[in-house]
Design a protein around this motif. Structure first.
Motif, PDB file in Angstrom:
ATOM      1  N   MET A 136      -1.985 -18.485   4.815  1.00  0.00           N
ATOM      2  CA  MET A 136      -2.843 -17.366   4.461  1.00  0.00           C
ATOM      3  C   MET A 136      -2.039 -16.068   4.416  1.00  0.00           C
ATOM      4  SD  MET A 136      -5.788 -16.677   3.546  1.00  0.00           S
ATOM      5  CE  MET A 136      -7.260 -15.767   3.647  1.00  0.00           C
ATOM      6  N   ARG A 137      -1.069 -15.930   5.312  1.00  0.00           N
ATOM      7  CA  ARG A 137      -0.250 -14.716   5.322  1.00  0.00           C
ATOM      8  C   ARG A 137       0.506 -14.564   4.014  1.00  0.00           C
ATOM      9  NH1 ARG A 137       2.230 -10.561   7.209  1.00  0.00           N
ATOM     10  NH2 ARG A 137       4.467 -10.351   7.430  1.00  0.00           N
ATOM     11  N   GLU A 138       1.027 -15.662   3.490  1.00  0.00           N
ATOM     12  CA  GLU A 138       1.770 -15.616   2.228  1.00  0.00           C
ATOM     13  C   GLU A 138       0.858 -15.168   1.080  1.00  0.00           C
ATOM     14  OE1 GLU A 138       5.436 -16.027   0.223  1.00  0.00           O
ATOM     15  OE2 GLU A 138       4.979 -16.069   2.358  1.00  0.00           O
ATOM     16  N   PHE A 139      -0.370 -15.667   1.066  1.00  0.00           N
ATOM     17  CA  PHE A 139      -1.333 -15.250   0.041  1.00  0.00           C
ATOM     18  C   PHE A 139      -1.594 -13.749   0.127  1.00  0.00           C
ATOM     19  CE2 PHE A 139      -5.699 -14.140  -1.060  1.00  0.00           C
ATOM     20  CZ  PHE A 139      -5.706 -14.476  -2.401  1.00  0.00           C
ATOM     21  N   LYS A 140      -1.765 -13.238   1.347  1.00  0.00           N
ATOM     22  CA  LYS A 140      -2.016 -11.808   1.531  1.00  0.00           C
ATOM     23  C   LYS A 140      -0.861 -10.966   1.011  1.00  0.00           C
ATOM     24  CE  LYS A 140      -5.117 -11.835   5.508  1.00  0.00           C
ATOM     25  NZ  LYS A 140      -5.297 -11.426   6.899  1.00  0.00           N
ATOM     26  N   LEU A 141       0.362 -11.442   1.242  1.00  0.00           N
ATOM     27  CA  LEU A 141       1.530 -10.701   0.769  1.00  0.00           C
ATOM     28  C   LEU A 141       1.584 -10.650  -0.758  1.00  0.00           C
ATOM     29  CD1 LEU A 141       4.267 -11.960   3.276  1.00  0.00           C
ATOM     30  CD2 LEU A 141       3.106  -9.741   3.256  1.00  0.00           C
ATOM     31  N   TRP A 142       1.271 -11.772  -1.403  1.00  0.00           N
ATOM     32  CA  TRP A 142       1.274 -11.799  -2.864  1.00  0.00           C
ATOM     33  C   TRP A 142       0.077 -11.032  -3.434  1.00  0.00           C
ATOM     34  CZ3 TRP A 142       5.303 -12.670  -5.700  1.00  0.00           C
ATOM     35  CH2 TRP A 142       6.326 -13.485  -5.220  1.00  0.00           C
ATOM     36  N   PHE A 143      -1.075 -11.149  -2.802  1.00  0.00           N
ATOM     37  CA  PHE A 143      -2.249 -10.401  -3.259  1.00  0.00           C
ATOM     38  C   PHE A 143      -2.019  -8.901  -3.069  1.00  0.00           C
ATOM     39  CE2 PHE A 143      -6.528  -8.584  -2.949  1.00  0.00           C
ATOM     40  CZ  PHE A 143      -7.036  -9.028  -4.158  1.00  0.00           C
ATOM     41  N   GLY A 144      -1.341  -8.535  -2.006  1.00  0.00           N
ATOM     42  CA  GLY A 144      -0.981  -7.139  -1.788  1.00  0.00           C
ATOM     43  C   GLY A 144      -0.090  -6.612  -2.900  1.00  0.00           C
ATOM     44  N   LEU A 145       0.877  -7.426  -3.324  1.00  0.00           N
ATOM     45  CA  LEU A 145       1.748  -7.031  -4.434  1.00  0.00           C
ATOM     46  C   LEU A 145       0.923  -6.832  -5.705  1.00  0.00           C
ATOM     47  CD1 LEU A 145       4.491  -6.581  -5.814  1.00  0.00           C
ATOM     48  CD2 LEU A 145       4.612  -9.078  -6.133  1.00  0.00           C
ATOM     49  N   ALA A 146       0.058  -7.801  -6.007  1.00  0.00           N
ATOM     50  CA  ALA A 146      -0.784  -7.679  -7.208  1.00  0.00           C
ATOM     51  C   ALA A 146      -1.677  -6.444  -7.124  1.00  0.00           C
ATOM     52  CB  ALA A 146      -1.627  -8.939  -7.386  1.00  0.00           C
ATOM     53  N   SER A 147      -2.203  -6.167  -5.954  1.00  0.00           N
ATOM     54  CA  SER A 147      -3.063  -4.994  -5.756  1.00  0.00           C
ATOM     55  C   SER A 147      -2.271  -3.703  -5.951  1.00  0.00           C
ATOM     56  CB  SER A 147      -3.684  -5.015  -4.357  1.00  0.00           C
ATOM     57  OG  SER A 147      -4.484  -6.157  -4.191  1.00  0.00           O
ATOM     58  N   ARG A 148      -1.081  -3.643  -5.364  1.00  0.00           N
ATOM     59  CA  ARG A 148      -0.225  -2.462  -5.511  1.00  0.00           C
ATOM     60  C   ARG A 148       0.131  -2.208  -6.957  1.00  0.00           C
ATOM     61  NH1 ARG A 148       4.384  -4.331  -2.918  1.00  0.00           N
ATOM     62  NH2 ARG A 148       5.500  -3.111  -4.458  1.00  0.00           N
ATOM     63  N   LEU A 149       0.543  -3.257  -7.654  1.00  0.00           N
ATOM     64  CA  LEU A 149       0.956  -3.108  -9.044  1.00  0.00           C
ATOM     65  C   LEU A 149      -0.221  -2.751  -9.951  1.00  0.00           C
ATOM     66  CD1 LEU A 149       3.543  -6.016  -9.412  1.00  0.00           C
ATOM     67  CD2 LEU A 149       3.977  -3.578  -8.995  1.00  0.00           C
ATOM     68  N   THR A 150      -1.384  -3.314  -9.678  1.00  0.00           N
ATOM     69  CA  THR A 150      -2.562  -3.008 -10.494  1.00  0.00           C
ATOM     70  C   THR A 150      -3.017  -1.573 -10.281  1.00  0.00           C
ATOM     71  OG1 THR A 150      -3.277  -5.325 -10.425  1.00  0.00           O
ATOM     72  CG2 THR A 150      -4.943  -3.684 -11.005  1.00  0.00           C
ATOM     73  N   LEU A 151      -3.284  -1.218  -9.033  1.00  0.00           N
ATOM     74  CA  LEU A 151      -3.753   0.133  -8.732  1.00  0.00           C
ATOM     75  C   LEU A 151      -2.686   1.160  -9.095  1.00  0.00           C
ATOM     76  CD1 LEU A 151      -5.868   2.056  -7.575  1.00  0.00           C
ATOM     77  CD2 LEU A 151      -5.029   1.483  -5.279  1.00  0.00           C
ATOM     78  N   GLY A 152      -1.447   0.906  -8.709  1.00  0.00           N
ATOM     79  CA  GLY A 152      -0.358   1.823  -9.024  1.00  0.00           C
ATOM     80  C   GLY A 152      -0.125   1.943 -10.518  1.00  0.00           C
ATOM     81  N   GLY A 153      -0.191   0.837 -11.217  1.00  0.00           N
ATOM     82  CA  GLY A 153       0.010   0.855 -12.669  1.00  0.00           C
ATOM     83  C   GLY A 153      -1.063   1.646 -13.388  1.00  0.00           C
ATOM     84  N   VAL A 154      -2.310   1.451 -12.987  1.00  0.00           N
ATOM     85  CA  VAL A 154      -3.412   2.188 -13.614  1.00  0.00           C
ATOM     86  C   VAL A 154      -3.250   3.691 -13.351  1.00  0.00           C
ATOM     87  CG1 VAL A 154      -5.906   2.609 -13.535  1.00  0.00           C
ATOM     88  CG2 VAL A 154      -5.037   0.271 -13.638  1.00  0.00           C
TER      89      VAL A 154
END
Length: 159
Positions: free
Chosen positions: A1-19
């Motif tokens: 689950m920790r690994e999923f959170k780390l990857w989801f965090g990356l996707a969240s950062r890139l999405t929010l940051g990109g927008v």
């Protein structure tokens, strides 16, 4: 689950940051249109609306870059979440008051022909981005983050 959170965090950062980065970039060289877009909401005194119209593109660019890099993620996520709350309130009140405006989220903005304003799409988008900001505030650690590197370095030094 920790690994999923780390990857989801990356996707969240890139999405929010990109927008945020794209939104700021599309507005920064047309400050007069950015000011007009903020004034169109008819929520603030003209001088304050104009000031926000000047500052907003640069704030969005800065927050976008910090999120993409994963630097100061928790603080930037909190600021981004607050910004999305303001956007949701602004769009909602414009819709409720019957204003016919373009949100100006990605440049442009201001008055549009009656009946052509679209409020649902920006509200859904900003609500989704708000959720990503809340997630990043709660779980700021993610893959390929400068925050993670500095935290790891501090642990190695015993700080």
């Amino acid at each position: 689950m920790r690994e999923f959170k780390l990857w989801f965090g990356l996707a969240s950062r890139l999405t929010l940051g990109g927008v945020l980065l794209v939104a700021g970039y599309l507005k920064y060289d047309e400050i007069d249109k950015s000011q007009m877009a903020v004034r169109a909401y008819e929520m603030l005194p003209i001088a304050l609306a104009n000031f926000i119209g000047i500052v907003l593109p640069f704030a969005e660019i800065g927050m976008g870059l910090l999120l993409i890099l994963g630097a100061a993620t928790r603080i930037t996520a909190a600021l981004s979440t607050l910004l999305m709350v303001v956007f949701v309130i602004g769009i909602s009140q414009a819709w409720a008051r019957g204003l016919s405006i373009d949100c100006g989220c990605f440049g442009g903005g201001g008055q549009v022909e009656p009946g052509t304003a679209n409020y649902i799409t920006p509200l859904l988008r900003d609500t989704g981005l708000l959720a990503l900001g809340i997630y990043l505030f709660r779980y700021p650690q993610s893959k390929f983050s400068l925050d993670k590197s500095s935290q790891k370095l501090n642990l190695e030094k015993g700080i």
